[in-house]
Design a protein around this motif. Structure first.
Motif, short mmCIF file in Angstrom:
data_model
loop_
_atom_site.label_atom_id
_atom_site.label_comp_id
_atom_site.label_asym_id
_atom_site.label_seq_id
_atom_site.Cartn_x
_atom_site.Cartn_y
_atom_site.Cartn_z
N LEU A 63 0.82 -1.21 0.00
CA LEU A 63 0.00 0.00 0.00
C LEU A 63 0.86 1.26 0.00
CD1 LEU A 63 -2.89 -0.77 2.49
CD2 LEU A 63 -3.12 -0.21 0.09
N SER A 64 2.01 1.18 0.66
CA SER A 64 2.82 2.39 0.82
C SER A 64 3.43 2.84 -0.50
CB SER A 64 3.90 2.17 1.87
OG SER A 64 4.93 1.35 1.36
N VAL A 65 3.43 2.00 -1.52
CA VAL A 65 3.96 2.42 -2.82
C VAL A 65 2.83 2.61 -3.82
CG1 VAL A 65 6.27 1.49 -2.52
CG2 VAL A 65 4.46 0.01 -3.41
N GLN A 66 1.59 2.74 -3.31
CA GLN A 66 0.47 2.96 -4.19
C GLN A 66 -0.28 4.23 -3.81
OE1 GLN A 66 -1.73 -0.53 -5.66
NE2 GLN A 66 -0.91 -1.56 -3.88
N GLY A 67 -0.98 4.80 -4.76
CA GLY A 67 -1.85 5.92 -4.46
C GLY A 67 -3.17 5.38 -3.94
N THR A 68 -4.04 6.30 -3.52
CA THR A 68 -5.33 5.87 -2.99
C THR A 68 -6.41 6.74 -3.58
OG1 THR A 68 -4.09 5.59 -0.94
CG2 THR A 68 -6.44 5.18 -0.85
N PHE A 80 7.97 5.67 -4.97
CA PHE A 80 8.24 6.15 -3.62
C PHE A 80 7.64 7.53 -3.36
CE2 PHE A 80 11.32 2.79 -4.19
CZ PHE A 80 11.16 2.11 -3.00
N VAL A 81 6.62 7.87 -4.12
CA VAL A 81 6.02 9.20 -3.98
C VAL A 81 5.58 9.47 -2.55
CG1 VAL A 81 3.98 10.54 -4.58
CG2 VAL A 81 5.32 9.47 -6.38
N ASN A 82 4.93 8.47 -1.92
CA ASN A 82 4.46 8.67 -0.56
C ASN A 82 5.62 8.96 0.38
OD1 ASN A 82 1.70 8.32 -0.99
ND2 ASN A 82 1.96 6.09 -1.04
N TYR A 83 6.74 8.28 0.13
CA TYR A 83 7.90 8.47 1.00
C TYR A 83 8.56 9.82 0.77
CZ TYR A 83 7.45 3.58 2.27
OH TYR A 83 6.98 2.38 2.75
N THR A 84 8.68 10.21 -0.50
CA THR A 84 9.33 11.50 -0.75
C THR A 84 8.45 12.62 -0.22
OG1 THR A 84 8.40 11.40 -2.97
CG2 THR A 84 10.71 10.84 -2.76
N ARG A 85 7.13 12.45 -0.34
CA ARG A 85 6.22 13.46 0.20
C ARG A 85 6.41 13.55 1.72
NH1 ARG A 85 -0.23 12.61 0.34
NH2 ARG A 85 -0.68 14.20 1.89
N LEU A 86 6.57 12.39 2.33
CA LEU A 86 6.74 12.32 3.77
C LEU A 86 7.95 13.11 4.22
CD1 LEU A 86 5.11 10.68 5.78
CD2 LEU A 86 6.77 8.86 5.58
N GLY A 290 -2.32 4.89 1.41
CA GLY A 290 -0.96 4.81 0.89
C GLY A 290 -0.01 5.64 1.74
N TYR A 291 -0.40 6.89 1.95
CA TYR A 291 0.44 7.80 2.73
C TYR A 291 0.56 7.31 4.18
CZ TYR A 291 2.37 12.37 4.00
OH TYR A 291 3.18 13.39 4.44
N SER A 293 0.30 4.27 5.19
CA SER A 293 1.13 3.06 5.24
C SER A 293 2.60 3.42 5.20
CB SER A 293 0.79 2.14 4.06
OG SER A 293 -0.52 1.66 4.20
N ALA A 294 2.94 4.45 4.42
CA ALA A 294 4.33 4.88 4.39
C ALA A 294 4.76 5.34 5.78
CB ALA A 294 4.51 6.01 3.38
N GLN A 295 3.86 6.04 6.47
CA GLN A 295 4.18 6.46 7.84
C GLN A 295 4.30 5.26 8.77
OE1 GLN A 295 1.77 9.55 9.46
NE2 GLN A 295 2.04 10.90 7.73
N ALA A 296 3.45 4.26 8.54
CA ALA A 296 3.51 3.06 9.37
C ALA A 296 4.85 2.37 9.19
CB ALA A 296 2.36 2.12 9.03
#
Lengths: 321, 477
Positions: A63-68, A80-86, A290-291, A293-296
Motif C-alpha cells: 500500500l505504501s507504494v500505491q496511491g489511494t 516512492f512518492v508517498n515516502y518522498t512526500r513524507l 498509501g500515505y 502506510s508509508a508512515q507506518a
C-alpha cells in the motif's frame, strides 16, 4: 559472595556464576525429530502470526507504494512518492519530534516515579498493603477511562487542577490548549497510567531480591542510599530494562489519550506518529491509506531501530542472575 | 541458585520484544488495508441510476427490510428511534426499517467507505453536510430529484434555504434531515450588570468588541471574558457566508469542482485577526477546539457572548434556568454591519444507495425518506431535538407552535432562516475534501490565536490543502 573489594558493585560479576548456556543441542536423529515436533507445536501460532502480522506487513508495504482513490482503494503503483512526500513535509519532522519528546517524557518519569514508590513501599509501615494496592490501581484503568477523567481534571473552567491553583491565587492554566503545555499534560496523564504497571513489575522484582546478597552487603556495612544504589539497583536491572523496552514501545504507540484529550492539537503539537497515521487513514473523511502506510513503515523502522539499540547498548548493563 | 522470575522474563524478552514490536506497529497498518477488489476507482457509471418504477414495492412479496445507518446519539437517537418505530407500524407487513447507529459523522462516513468496498452499503445513510461532494463523487446513490420527478412531487413545503445546500443546478441530491444553524448566544444578566442594553445584542465584530470591553473582567466587567467560542471551522465558514463571500472557488463548488479554498481571503483574515486581538487583549477566552469546553464556559457564566448552533438552545436554556440567569439569542453576527449574506444551513442529510440494491429496497428507502421529511415527522423531530425543521409546514403543527411558545428564542432561528437570501455564498462550499478543509482552517485559526500572524497562519492552512484538493479532483475526474 566472596569478594572483599571495597566496591560492592564488583561483587556482581561473580565468577561462581557463569552465564547459563542458552540451550543444549541434542545430537543426531533425535534432534531432527525434536525439531519437527517443535515445528508442529509452533504451527498454529505461526499461522495466526502469519495471517495477522506478516500478511498485513506485506500488505502495508504494498500500500505504501500505491496511491489511494477517494474510497480508499489502491489506485496504482506510484513508486516512492508517498515516502518522498513524507520526508519533504516539514510537518512530518514535527510529528517525529513530538513522538520522540512524548516517549522521553513518558518512559523516564513513569519508571523513575514507580521506582521511588516501589522503594518506599518496601518499608514495613502500617497499611503498606493498602498503599501498594492503591498505587498499582492505575493499571486497572483502561486508557479511555483514564483519559476521560484527565480531560475533566484538565478542564480550564471547571477542572480540579485549576481549582487547586485558583486557591493559591494562580491564574487559569490552559492545560490542553496551550501549545507549549499540551504535550506535557498528555505525557503527565500517560505517566500516571503507566505507573501502576511499572510499580507492579518493580515491586515484584524488589520482593524477589536475594536476601543473602542484601545481608552480605549489610554485614559489609552498606546501608541506606548506598545499599539502594549499589546493591538493589544493579539487582533490579532486568526489571528496569524490561520496563524501558516495553515502555518505549508502548509510548511510541500511544493513541487513546491523544485522541481523547487533544485530538493531536493544539497546532499538531501532540500529533505523534501513530496519531498522524490514524489521521491520514481514518479521520476527517481521509482515506490516504498509501500515505498512512508509508508512515507506518517509518514507525516500524523506528521501533525496530530503537529496540535494537536498547538491546545492543542497554542490555550490556543488565545483570542477569 | 534458583532462576529468578526476572531473569527468565528478560531472556524470553529477547525473542518476545521484536514480536511485540512487529505486531503492534503493524496492527494499525493492517486496519488501513482496504480492499484490493477489482472495482477500484470510480466504478464506472454504475450506481448513479435513477429511481425504480413506482410500483416495484407493490409487486414485491413479503417484508422489505431497509437498512438505515445514522449518526445520532443521546436524545437525538431517542427521537429518531421513535420516528422509525412510527414508520414501521404504519407499514407493518410491507416495510421494516432497521436503524443502526454507525458512530459519529466522521466514523459513519469511514464505515460507509468500507461498506462500499465490501458492497454492503445500507439502503439509507445519514451523512453530514460536508460529506456531500464526496457522496456525489462516490457514485453510489440515487439523487432525490429522480424520485421527486418520477412522483411529480410538490416540494414547495421544503425550506429552500435548506435544500439549497444539497442541490446542484437546482437538483436535489439528498434529503436534508437534521438541520442546525449558527446563532449568537448571550447572557442577558451579565449584559445588565455591565450596563449594556440586554435587548440590543451585538451584530458585528466591532460591536462584539465594544460589548466585550465592558463585559470582561480585565476591563472591570462582570464576566471572565466578554466573548468566547470554540476553535471550530464551521464558525469561520459562517462568517464568510454572512459577509456574502464564497468559501471555495468555482461559485462555492457549485459551478464546477472547486480548486481552492478562500479562507485566506481578506475578509476571513479580518475575522481571525479580530479574534486574535480579542484573545490577546484578554477580552476573549481561547477554550481550544473542543466545543464542549466553550459550551461549559458559557453555561457557567464565564463567557458573556458565544457562537454556537441552534442545537445548543436546549442545553443553554437549562443552564440559564439552573444558574439563575437570562439567556438571549440573536442572529449570527456579520463581519461588518450591513453586508448582505446569511449563515449556511448545516447538519446532515439522507442518501439512498442504489448500487447493489434491489429496486424494492430503493423504493422502500424512498418512502422512508419521504416520511422523515414530512411536516408531521419534522415537527416531532424538531421539538424532540431542537434541530431546525426542513418543512415549512412543520412550524404550523400544533406541537411545534407549543414548543416555540415555550422556547421563544427559537424564533430567532426561524426569522434568521427566512431572512436569508439564498445565494451561492449561503449555499455553502461543496468540496470533496471539505472535512479536511474545515480542519485546516481550524489549524490556521488556532495558530493565530496562539500568536502566529493571522494572514500567515491562514495562508499556510489554505496552501496545505492544495495538494489534497488536486489529488481528490484528479482521482474523481
Amino acid at each position: 559472595m566472596t569478594t572483599t573489594t571495597g566496591d560492592p558493585v564488583r561483587a556482581e560479576h561473580d565468577p561462581e556464576e557463569p552465564p547459563q548456556p542458552q540451550s543444549g543441542s541434542p545430537a543426531g536423529g533425535e534432534a531432527k525429530r525434536e525439531r519437527w515436533i517443535a515445528i508442529g507445536y509452533l504451527l498454529p501460532a505461526l499461522a495466526i502470526f502469519g495471517l495477522f502480522i506478516f500478511w498485513p506487513l506485506v500488505k502495508s508495504i504494498l500500500l505504501s507504494v500505491q496511491g489511494t482513490d477517494i474510497l480508499g482503494n489502491p489506485s496504482g503503483f506510484v513508486g516512492f512518492v508517498n515516502y518522498t512526500r513524507l520526508f519533504s513535509d516539514p510537518d512530518f519532522l514535527q510529528v517525529l519530534w513530538v513522538t520522540f519528546a512524548f516517549t522521553i517524557l513518558t518512559v523516564i518519569p513513569s519508571i523513575a516515579i514507580a521506582l521511588l514508590i516501589a522503594l518506599l513501599l518496601q518499608s514495613r509501615i502500617r497499611g503498606v498493603r493498602f498503599f501498594r494496592t492503591a498505587f498499582a490501581l492505575p493499571f486497572a484503568f483502561s486508557v479511555a477511562t483514564a483519559s476521560v477523567i484527565f480531560g475533566v481534571l484538565f478542564n480550564p473552567a471547571s477542572g480540579v487542577l485549576n481549582g487547586i491553583l485558583n486557591t493559591f491565587g494562580i491564574d487559569k492554566v490552559q492545560w490542553l490548549t496551550n501549545p507549549d503545555l499540551a504535550l506535557w499534560s498528555v505525557s503527565g496523564a500517560t505517566v500516571w497510567m503507566q505507573i501502576g504497571y511499572n510499580l507492579l513489575v518493580l515491586s515484584a522484582g524488589l520482593g524477589a531480591l536475594p536476601e543473602d546478597v542484601l545481608e552480605a552487603a549489610r554485614l559489609d556495612g552498606a546501608s541506606g542510599f548506598r545499599l539502594q544504589r549499589s546493591i538493589v539497583m544493579p539487582l533490579l536491572t532486568p526489571q528496569l530494562f524490561f520496563l524501558v523496552v516495553v515502555g518505549t514501545i508502548h509510548s511510541l504507540q500511544s493513541f487513546g489519550q491523544i485522541k481523547i484529550l487533544t485530538v493531536g492539537g493544539p497546532e499538531d503539537r501532540t500529533t505523534t506518529l501513530v496519531y498522524s497515521i490514524y489521521e491520514q487513514a481514518f479521520a476527517n473523511n481521509n482515506s490516504n491509506y498509501g500515505y498512512a502506510s508509508a508512515q507506518a513503515m517509518v514507525l516500524l523502522i523506528i521501533v525496530l531501530v530503537i529496540t535494537a539499540l536498547q538491546f545492543g547498548v542497554l542490555e550490556r548493563k543488565v545483570f542477569y542472575r | 541458585m534458583k532462576t529468578r522470575p526476572g531473569a527468565t522474563k528478560s531472556h524470553r524478552l529477547r525473542y518476545a520484544v521484536p514480536a511485540v514490536v512487529a505486531s503492534a506497529s503493524l496492527f494499525l497498518a493492517a486496519c488501513g488495508g482496504g480492499s484490493s477488489s477489482d472495482d477500484g476507482g470510480d466504478g464506472g457509471n454504475g450506481g448513479n441510476g435513477g429511481a425504480p418504477a413506482a410500483d416495484v414495492l407493490d409487486k414485491a412479496s413479503g417484508v422489505t427490510t431497509v437498512a438505515f445507518w445514522h449518526a445520532m446519539d443521546g436524545t437525538n437517537a431517542e427521537a429518531l428511534t421513535k420516528l422509525v418505530a412510527d414508520f414501521n407500524s404504519q407499514n407493518t407487513g410491507k416495510i421494516e426499517v432497521k436503524a443502526t447507529y454507525a458512530g459519529k459523522y466522521d466514523d459513519a462516513i469511514t464505515k460507509y467507505k468500507a461498506a462500499i468496498q465490501s458492497k454492503s452499503t445500507p439502503d439509507v445513510i445519514q451523512i453530514y453536510d460536508i460529506g456531500t461532494r464526496f457522496m456525489i463523487d462516490a457514485k453510489q446513490t440515487i439523487p432525490m430529484q429522480s424520485f421527486i420527478d418520477r412522483d411529480k412531487l410538490d416540494v414547495g413545503d421544503l425550506q429552500p434555504n435548506i435544500t439549497g445546500y444539497y442541490s446542484i443546478d437546482d437538483k436535489l441530491n439528498s434529503m436534508p434531515f437534521n438541520t442546525s444553524m449558527p446563532v449568537l448566544y448571550y447572557n442577558k444578566t451579565l449584559f445588565k450588570k455591565a450596563g449594556l442594553d440586554p435587548e440590543a445584542p451585538p451584530q458585528d465584530l466591532a460591536a462584539i468588541r465594544t460589548a466585550a470591553e465592558k463585559l470582561s473582567k480585565k476591563a472591570g466587567g462582570p464576566a471572565d471574558y466578554g466573548f468566547g467560542a470554540a476553535i471550530y471551522g464551521w464558525l469561520l465558514e459562517q462568517f464568510i457566508a454572512t459577509d456574502g463571500k464564497e468559501y471555495c472557488d468555482q461559485g462555492n463548488g457549485r459551478d464546477g469542482k472547486a480548486t481552492k479554498v478562500q479562507f485566506d481571503s481578506p475578509e476571513a483574515v479580518e475575522v481571525v485577526k479580530w479574534w486574535q486581538t480579542m484573545v490577546k487583549d484578554g477580552l476573549a477566552a481561547n477554550t481550544g477546539r473542543d466545543t464542549k469546553a466553550a459550551q461549559a464556559a458559557f453555561k457557567s457564566g464565564q463567557l458573556a457572548i458565544t457562537l454556537e448552533s441552534t442545537g445548543q438552545l436546549g442545553g443553554y436554556s437549562k443552564a440559564a434556568k439552573e444558574g439563575g440567569w437570562e439567556l438571549g439569542a440573536a442572529n449570527y453576527p456579520h463581519i461588518k454591519a450591513g453586508t448582505e449574506g446569511g449563515p449556511i444551513i448545516g447538519g446532515a442529510s439522507l442518501w439512498i444507495n442504489g448500487e447493489n440494491h434491489e429496486d424494492a429496497n430503493k423504493e422502500a428507502a424512498w418512502r422512508f425518506v419521504k416520511f422523515l421529511a414530512d411536516k408531521k415527522s419534522q415537527a416531532q423531530w424538531h421539538t424532540g431535538t431542537g434541530y431546525f425543521p426542513i418543512s415549512k409546514g412543520a412550524l404550523d403543527e400544533p406541537v411545534d407552535v407549543d414548543y416555540r411558545k415555550a422556547n421563544p428564542l427559537f424564533d430567532v432561528a426561524v426569522k434568521q432562516l427566512e431572512g436569508t437570501k439564498l445565494s451561492k455564498a449561503t449555499q455553502g462550499c461543496l468540496l470533496g475534501v471539505m472535512p479536511q478543509a474545515r480542519k485546516a482552517s481550524e489549524d490556521g485559526l488556532e495558530a493565530a490565536l496562539n500568536g502566529t500572524d493571522a494572514q500567515q497562519a491562514m495562508t499556510k492552512a489554505a496552501d496545505s490543502l492544495k495538494a489534497q484538493i488536486s489529488q481528490y479532483n484528479s482521482s474523481v475526474k
